[in-house]
Design a protein around this motif. Structure first.
Motif, short mmCIF file in Angstrom:
data_model
loop_
_atom_site.label_atom_id
_atom_site.label_comp_id
_atom_site.label_asym_id
_atom_site.label_seq_id
_atom_site.Cartn_x
_atom_site.Cartn_y
_atom_site.Cartn_z
N LYS A 243 87.43 60.30 47.91
CA LYS A 243 86.84 61.53 49.02
C LYS A 243 86.27 62.37 46.81
N LEU A 244 86.34 61.34 45.89
CA LEU A 244 85.38 62.19 45.27
C LEU A 244 84.01 62.89 45.10
N ASP A 245 83.29 64.22 44.92
CA ASP A 245 82.05 64.18 45.11
C ASP A 245 81.89 64.45 43.89
N VAL A 246 80.67 63.86 43.66
CA VAL A 246 79.33 64.26 42.63
C VAL A 246 78.48 64.14 43.41
N VAL A 247 77.91 65.01 42.18
CA VAL A 247 76.76 66.40 42.11
C VAL A 247 75.94 65.70 41.41
N LEU A 248 74.55 64.71 41.67
CA LEU A 248 73.63 64.41 40.46
C LEU A 248 72.20 65.23 39.71
N PRO A 249 72.57 65.80 39.59
CA PRO A 249 70.78 66.77 38.49
C PRO A 249 69.86 66.29 38.61
N HIS A 250 68.88 67.32 38.97
CA HIS A 250 67.63 66.89 38.61
C HIS A 250 66.84 65.62 39.56
N ALA A 251 67.29 66.13 40.88
CA ALA A 251 66.89 64.65 42.14
C ALA A 251 67.38 63.63 41.58
N GLY A 252 68.68 63.06 40.40
CA GLY A 252 69.12 61.96 41.16
C GLY A 252 68.64 61.50 39.84
#
Length: 354
Positions: A243-252
């Motif tokens: 259930k951990l959400d992770v956001v990657l910067p710079h379009a991944g």
């Protein structure tokens, strides 16, 4: 921002009345990648940081922070001054920013100072939100290199006004994100229901091959994001915390463009035989911002992961960011109005629980 809610769709898009255009209704726009330094955070580094290797220099253009190979500044007033920030947001057409720290973060500091720096910055995030509750929210900093202190700070701020996520480097000093000592912190973040937003920090090669030509940023940042994502995948972090959400910067970064290579490696290499599923299946576990610096690259990303996994980002207010982030999304002509609005704010509103 004159926010008169007209409709709330299942995909969490909120429509507001645009005061700059008569009788105009548009989607709420949320920038998930916007950097902030508070005066108190900078002052604390200046007064105590040199003993740990981070010093502040004062320049007419703004303060400069040096922490080993990490460098920030001169930090123009728009990084610090909230009134100027709000004016810039109005000019961009951005309704909400999620404020985050960036380099040098706090991982260079000894434990007591790292925790104090984190607490100072987090308290200033809360203050910024309380001053502009409809415009600013915060992504908290944790002293991850000291997990016990990170857990204590998380417990202190997880329910604080305006705190909507955790900000973290793509590596914690020399530790990759799959390091065993970090797992209790990830577990607590998951239990708190907060997303983790990543940002490159001490990137691979920044002191040697990527040192000239600003390559540590131009190439190092997207490479390091891909490395961090690979450790989360292959190191079992995403499996352990479903259930951990992770956001990657710079379009991944490089990940969306190299995931096929990772997938092939998974199918043939013995080092990856512990994985039951290939890396391509894990793309849906990540969110991505829109900072691709290429319309075709952004279009590829959206086609690969879906518009519901992509969110507006500006990298405010670095020169490597997007001065007109809304226009970047609006230029994606293949998108329906609903999908475009999802990227501009619908997904971020759901993820950040706004």
């Amino acid at each position: 921002m004159a926010a008169t809610t007209r409709d709330s769709l299942p995909n969490q898009i909120i429509y507001i009345r645009d005061s700059s255009v008569t009788n105009s209704i548009r989607a709420l726009r949320i920038d998930v990648h916007a950097h902030y330094y508070s005066d108190r955070f900078i002052d604390l580094i200046e007064s105590r940081g040199c003993d740990c290797g981070a010093c502040v220099r004062r320049d007419a253009r703004g303060p400069i922070i040096d922490a080993g190979p990490l460098h920030a500044g001169p930090l123009a007033s728009r990084f610090i001054d909230l009134d100027q920030r709000i004016a810039d947001m109005d000019a961009q057409g951005v309704d909400v920013q999620a404020l985050s720290l960036t380099q040098p973060m706090v991982y260079w500091a000894e434990e007591n100072l790292a925790r104090e720096l984190s607490a100072t910055f987090n308290d200033d995030l809360v203050a910024a939100h309380e001053r502009f509750p409809d415009r600013l929210v915060g992504l908290a900093m944790l002293p991850m290199h000291h997990p016990k202190s990170a857990l204590d700070e998380l417990a202190r701020v997880k329910a604080a006004p305006g705190i909507r996520g955790i900000y973290m480097g793509t590596a914690i000093g020399d530790m990759d994100l799959s390091h065993e000592s970090l797992l209790p912190v990830f577990e607590a973040i998951e239990e708190a229901g907060l997303p983790v937003l990543l940002h490159p920090l001490k990137v691979l090669g920044m002191t040697d091959r990527l040192k000239p030509y600003f390559l540590a940023n131009l190439l190092g940042n997207p490479f390091d994001t891909a490395v961090a994502a690979a450790h989360l995948i292959f190191g079992g972090v995403l499996d352990r915390f479903p259930k951990l959400d992770v956001v990657l910067p710079h379009a991944g970064g490089a990940l969306p463009f190299l995931v096929g290579r990772l997938q092939h490696g998974w199918s043939v290499r013995p080092e990856l035989k512990h994985m039951e599923r290939g890396p391509e299946e894990y793309l849906a576990r990540f969110y991505f911002d829109t900072i691709a610096h290429s319309q075709s690259s952004l279009q590829y990303l959206i086609a690969q992961v879906g518009a519901d996994r992509v969110m507006l980002g500006s990298d405010y207010c670095f020169d490597m960011g997007l001065e007109r982030p809304i226009e970047v999304v609006e230029a994606q002509e293949q998108l329906s109005d609903t999908l475009r609005d999802q990227i501009l704010g619908g997904t971020a509103r759901s993820l950040l629980k706004l």
